[in-house]
Design a protein around this motif. Structure first.
Motif, short mmCIF file in Angstrom:
data_model
loop_
_atom_site.label_atom_id
_atom_site.label_comp_id
_atom_site.label_asym_id
_atom_site.label_seq_id
_atom_site.Cartn_x
_atom_site.Cartn_y
_atom_site.Cartn_z
N LYS A 35 5.66 -6.71 13.26
CA LYS A 35 4.98 -5.23 14.20
C LYS A 35 4.56 -4.52 13.26
O LYS A 35 3.94 -3.25 13.74
N GLU A 36 4.94 -4.32 12.02
CA GLU A 36 4.66 -3.24 11.25
C GLU A 36 4.05 -3.57 9.83
O GLU A 36 4.20 -3.13 8.63
N ASP A 37 3.26 -4.61 10.00
CA ASP A 37 2.60 -5.26 8.79
C ASP A 37 1.84 -4.16 7.99
O ASP A 37 1.84 -4.29 6.81
N VAL A 38 1.02 -3.27 8.78
CA VAL A 38 0.33 -2.22 8.18
C VAL A 38 1.02 -1.21 7.44
O VAL A 38 0.27 -0.73 6.46
N HIS A 45 0.55 -0.40 -1.24
CA HIS A 45 -0.38 0.17 -2.10
C HIS A 45 -0.20 1.26 -2.70
O HIS A 45 -0.31 1.62 -3.68
N SER A 46 0.83 2.24 -1.94
CA SER A 46 1.27 3.63 -2.34
C SER A 46 2.03 3.47 -3.91
O SER A 46 1.76 4.30 -4.58
N ILE A 47 2.90 2.35 -3.75
CA ILE A 47 3.88 2.15 -4.95
C ILE A 47 2.70 1.51 -6.05
O ILE A 47 2.79 2.36 -7.23
N GLU A 248 -6.63 4.46 4.76
CA GLU A 248 -8.09 4.36 4.55
C GLU A 248 -8.31 3.84 3.12
O GLU A 248 -9.37 3.05 2.81
N GLU A 249 -7.50 4.25 2.09
CA GLU A 249 -7.77 3.84 0.75
C GLU A 249 -7.31 2.41 0.62
O GLU A 249 -7.98 1.67 -0.07
N CYS A 250 -6.35 1.99 1.41
CA CYS A 250 -5.55 0.51 1.25
C CYS A 250 -6.80 -0.41 1.72
O CYS A 250 -7.17 -1.38 1.29
#
Length: 260
Positions: A35-38, A45-47, A248-250
C-alpha cells in the motif's frame, strides 16, 4: 588505502579498489508494504540519487519471505505495516556478515548515505537515532493505530553490525515468535552495545525541529512517521513539497529508462 582516496570501479557488483581488493556495496534494506509502493520507490530514488558510494537497495517484502518460509507469524492488530517485524531479519538476510542498514520506506534522503556509513563504530551491535519520542496522535498514516512504547522509532532506521555475535540471535525463529517489546526495544542487547546516530538521519516530521542558522539541525533523512504525501490526508504535511518534488523526479527517471 581508504575507500575515499582510492580510485574505484564496480566489478560483478563489488566495489573494486585501485589496490586490487574488493568491497561489496553497502546493503540498504527498506521495509516494503504494497500500500506504500510509491513511498518505497521515492525512498530508493532519494538514496541512490545522492549516494557517492556504491549501495544496494533491497526491499524487504513479506510475501517473498513467506514463500521462502523465513516468515510465518500472523499479523497483529497493532502492526501498521507489513514490515513491523520483518525488519529484524536484516542481519539474517545479510548472511550475518558486514554492516547493513534497515530503514522504513517512509523516508526521504536529503544527504549522502556515505556520511551515515562513515559513523560506523565496530564496537556496537547496532547504531540508530535514539529518539525520546511520545506521539500525541492516536492514529497515523491511513488510520493505523498509533502505539506508544519505550525507544519508539529507534528501529525505524538501524545500522546493523550483522557479524556481531549478539545479532546472531535474530534468526527467523526468534523474529517470528518474540514480542514487539523484545524486538523494537533491542532487548537482545545491552545498552552499551547500542550506538547513537545524530537525529538528522531520522528527522521525525512533527517532532524534530530545524533551528535557523544551525546546520546541525538540518535534516539529512526526513521520516514521515505519522503519514506522508502519498496519503491524501497528508499531502500538505511539513516537508511534503520536498517529497512531491522527489516523486516527480523519480517518475521522470522511470520514463527516461522506458524510452531507452
Amino acid at each position: 588505502m581508504s575507500v575515499e582516496s582510492a580510485k574505484t570501479a564496480i566489478v560483478n557488483g563489488d566495489l573494486k579498489l585501485s589496490n586490487g581488493s574488493t568491497k561489496s556495496p553497502y546493503r540498504i534494506y527498506v521495509g516494503y508494504d504494497p500500500k506504500e509502493d510509491v513511498a518505497y520507490e521515492v525512498c530508493r530514488h532519494s538514496i541512490l540519487k545522492r549516494s557517492s558510494i556504491p549501495v544496494e537497495v533491497i526491499p524487504i517484502k513479506q510475501s517473498e519471505l513467506r514463500e521462502k518460509n523465513h516468515y510465518w507469524r500472523e499479523r497483529g492488530k497493532l502492526e501498521s505495516t507489513e514490515f513491523s517485524f520483518t525488519r529484524f531479519l536484516t542481519p539474517f538476510l545479510a548472511g550475518y556478515e558486514g554492516w547493513a542498514m534497515f530503514v522504513d520506506c517512509d523516508f526521504l534522503y536529503l544527504g549522502d548515505v556515505k556520511e551515515l556509513f562513515d559513523l560506523i563504530d565496530e564496537k556496537y551491535a547496532v547504531m540508530c537515532v535514539q529518539h525520546d519520542y511520545t506521539p500525541k496522535e492516536t492514529t497515523k498514516m491511513d488510520g493505523a493505530v498509533q502505539t506508544v512504547y519505550p525507544r519508539k522509532n529507534w528501529s525505524s532506521m538501524v545500522l546493523y553490525n550483522c557479524g556481531h555475535r549478539k545479532n546472531q540471535v535474530l534468526t527467523p525463529e526468534i523474529v517470528n515468535k518474540e514480542s514487539g517489546a523484545f524486538l523494537h526495544r533491542f532487548q537482545w542487547l545491552e545498552d552499551d552495545e547500542i550506538g547513537a546516530v545524530p537525529f538528522v538521519w531520522n528527522f521525525l516530521v512533527g517532532h524534530n525541529r530545524v533551528v535557523k542558522g544551525d546546520p546541525n539541525t538540518y535534516p539529512k533523512a526526513i521520516h514521515y512517521t505519522l503519514g506522508g504525501p502519498w496519503f491524501d490526508a497528508w499531502k500538505d504535511c511539513e516537508f511534503g513539497d520536498l517529497w512531491l518534488n522527489e516523486l516527480e523526479e523519480c517518475k521522470k527517471v522511470d520514463q527516461d529508462k522506458k524510452v531507452e
